[in-house]
Design an enzyme around this catalytic site. Structure first.
Site, PDB file in Angstrom:
ATOM      1  N   TYR A   1       8.391  11.662  -1.053  1.00  0.00           N
ATOM      2  CA  TYR A   1       7.401  11.504  -2.475  1.00  0.00           C
ATOM      3  C   TYR A   1       7.564  12.735  -3.179  1.00  0.00           C
ATOM      4  CZ  TYR A   1       5.965   8.089   1.183  1.00  0.00           C
ATOM      5  OH  TYR A   1       6.027   7.322   2.040  1.00  0.00           O
TER       6      TYR A   1
ATOM      7  N   LYS B   1      13.675   5.235  14.249  1.00  0.00           N
ATOM      8  CA  LYS B   1      12.367   5.520  13.765  1.00  0.00           C
ATOM      9  C   LYS B   1      11.491   5.632  14.756  1.00  0.00           C
ATOM     10  CE  LYS B   1       8.738   2.951  11.098  1.00  0.00           C
ATOM     11  NZ  LYS B   1       8.524   1.864  10.183  1.00  0.00           N
TER      12      LYS B   1
ATOM     13  N   SER C   1       5.156  10.411   4.794  1.00  0.00           N
ATOM     14  CA  SER C   1       3.881  10.729   4.075  1.00  0.00           C
ATOM     15  C   SER C   1       3.128  11.843   4.819  1.00  0.00           C
ATOM     16  CB  SER C   1       2.995   9.317   4.180  1.00  0.00           C
ATOM     17  OG  SER C   1       2.765   8.922   5.532  1.00  0.00           O
TER      18      SER C   1
ATOM     19  N   LYS D   1      13.936   8.783  10.905  1.00  0.00           N
ATOM     20  CA  LYS D   1      12.399   8.882  10.289  1.00  0.00           C
ATOM     21  C   LYS D   1      11.652   9.260  11.189  1.00  0.00           C
ATOM     22  CE  LYS D   1       9.200   5.906   8.380  1.00  0.00           C
ATOM     23  NZ  LYS D   1       8.941   4.344   7.927  1.00  0.00           N
TER      24      LYS D   1
ATOM     25  N   CYS E   1       9.907  -5.258   5.883  1.00  0.00           N
ATOM     26  CA  CYS E   1       8.874  -5.400   7.053  1.00  0.00           C
ATOM     27  C   CYS E   1       7.894  -6.224   7.098  1.00  0.00           C
ATOM     28  CB  CYS E   1       8.673  -3.852   7.125  1.00  0.00           C
ATOM     29  SG  CYS E   1       7.818  -3.679   8.951  1.00  0.00           S
TER      30      CYS E   1
ATOM     31  N   CYS F   1       4.528  -5.662  13.040  1.00  0.00           N
ATOM     32  CA  CYS F   1       5.698  -5.747  12.182  1.00  0.00           C
ATOM     33  C   CYS F   1       6.247  -7.170  12.186  1.00  0.00           C
ATOM     34  CB  CYS F   1       6.680  -4.906  12.275  1.00  0.00           C
ATOM     35  SG  CYS F   1       5.947  -2.890  11.726  1.00  0.00           S
TER      36      CYS F   1
HETATM   37  C1  PBG Z   1       6.677   0.051   7.595  1.00  0.00           C
HETATM   38  C2  PBG Z   1       6.818   1.186   7.395  1.00  0.00           C
HETATM   39  C3  PBG Z   1       5.955   2.457   7.545  1.00  0.00           C
HETATM   40  C4  PBG Z   1       6.604   3.822   6.867  1.00  0.00           C
HETATM   41  C5  PBG Z   1       7.620   3.067   6.194  1.00  0.00           C
HETATM   42  N1  PBG Z   1       7.635   1.846   6.467  1.00  0.00           N
HETATM   43  C6  PBG Z   1       4.656   2.719   8.411  1.00  0.00           C
HETATM   44  C7  PBG Z   1       4.836   2.376   9.787  1.00  0.00           C
HETATM   45  O1  PBG Z   1       5.894   1.938  10.483  1.00  0.00           O
HETATM   46  O2  PBG Z   1       3.912   2.443  10.315  1.00  0.00           O
HETATM   47  C8  PBG Z   1       6.131   4.945   7.136  1.00  0.00           C
HETATM   48  C9  PBG Z   1       6.226   5.894   5.779  1.00  0.00           C
HETATM   49  C10 PBG Z   1       5.730   7.143   5.447  1.00  0.00           C
HETATM   50  O3  PBG Z   1       4.808   7.608   6.437  1.00  0.00           O
HETATM   51  O4  PBG Z   1       5.837   7.815   4.575  1.00  0.00           O
HETATM   52  N2  PBG Z   1       6.944  -0.291   8.853  1.00  0.00           N
END
Ligand code: PBG
Length: 328
Positions: free
Chosen positions: A317, A199, A278, A252, A120, A130
């Protein structure tokens, strides 16, 4: 006498029998541990909103990767925090970029650990989006097709450094196809693509954006990430990615999207990963720290539910801790 027989009750009474008829089994081999790497030496900077996680310099990252492998975690997913950012996110596809060097180091110290790289640009662009920007009718938006070229270059440099799997998380249209073509042309026909097929634009990415120092400087990612009201759209995304050559799909976040996981599972024969993100981690950690939840019980229940919904792999995690709990 009109009493019904309740045979299932007897099965439920015995732990060994329950184990035999368990429909869902969580194992360390299902798990992928995300790790963050930053420039420097001897560094392990705690990530406040994700207790137990750190931004590691490469030397410390190798140690953390080894520890995870020793606990029985088969794979890590690497995210980089670059030394400098620019409008094109150029460190994302630099041959000696932070992730590329991290891959080399981890693969040389732990060759059997599966190294997955996040592909990314948002951690690498100074605007935090991105892909590179362009203006349409006075609005700054990500230039999808310009991003494809850069993402494919990033994936290629990861593969050249020795990544086992590349995982594009940007949600640009056509990225899986672009990456596949560039990898194949360079002879990396055996490097699989794990695509973030569905996503969703999610509030649960908050702690990650602290960890990766990647919040967008203006606007948000709703222009390219999915709207959480759209369930059926996941099927379209999964089909498109599969048609472009994805080898694995991902949904996700995980917990608020179990219906989407189940749907993609039924629809596609490809291996399916779910990202327990996260914010999902932070919620459990915070409740556990306050003594409001039994952490072990809650984490095993949640991750088992993600498997039950249909995920083959879980990116979390908690991977190392879970592998220990599950007794690798
Ligand atoms: C990058 C990316 C993100 C996450 C994984 N790859 C953040 C986003 O899209 O803002 C989030 C992973 C997480 O929250 O653990 N594009």
């Amino acid at each position: 006498m009109g009493f019904p027989t309740r045979r299932m009750r007897r099965l439920r009474g015995s732990a060994p029998l329950r184990e035999m008829v368990a429909e869902t089994r969580l194992a360390p081999s299902d798990l992928v541990l995300p790790l963050f790497v930053r420039p420097g030496e001897g560094e392990a900077r705690p990530i406040e909103s994700m207790p137990g996680n750190f931004q590691y310099s490469i030397d410390r990252l190798v140690g953390a990767a080894k520890e995870a492998a020793d606990a029985g975690v088969p794979a890590v997913l690497l995210f980089g925090i670059p030394s400098s950012k620019d409008s094109q996110g150029s460190e994302a596809y630099a041959e000696r970029g932070i992730v590329q060097e991290a891959v080399r180091a981890v693969k040389s110290e732990c060759p059997s650990l599966v190294v997955v790289t996040d592909v990314c640009l948002c951690e690498y662009t100074d605007h935090g989006h991105c892909g590179p920007l362009k203006e349409i009718r006075g609005r700054r938006v990500v230039d999808n097709d310009a991003a494809l070229e850069l993402l494919a270059r990033a994936a290629l440099t990861h593969a050249e450094a020795g990544a086992d799997v590349v995982a594009p998380s940007d949600m640009m249209d056509g990225r899986v196809g672009a990456i596949r073509i560039v990898l194949d042309e360079a002879g990396h026909t055996d490097v699989p693509i794990m695509s973030y097929a569905a996503k969703y634009a999610s509030a649960f990415y908050g702690p990650f954006r602290d960890a990766a120092e990647s919040p967008p400087k203006f606007g948000d990612r709703r222009g390219y990430q999915m709207d959480y009201r759209a369930g059926r759209q996941a099927a379209l995304e999964a089909d498109a990615d599969a048609a472009e050559g994805a080898d694995m799909l991902m949904v996700k976040p995980a917990l608020a999207y179990l219906d989407v996981i189940a749907d993609v599972r039924r629809r596609s024969a490809l291996p399916l990963a779910a990202y327990h993100v996260s914010g999902e981690y932070a919620m459990l950690k915070a409740a556990a720290a306050n003594g409001w939840l039994d952490e072990r019980g809650a984490v095993i229940e949640v991750t088992t539910a993600i498997k039950r919904a249909g995920a083959d792999l879980i990116i979390t995690y908690y991977a190392e801790q879970l592998a220990e709990w599950l007794g690798a």
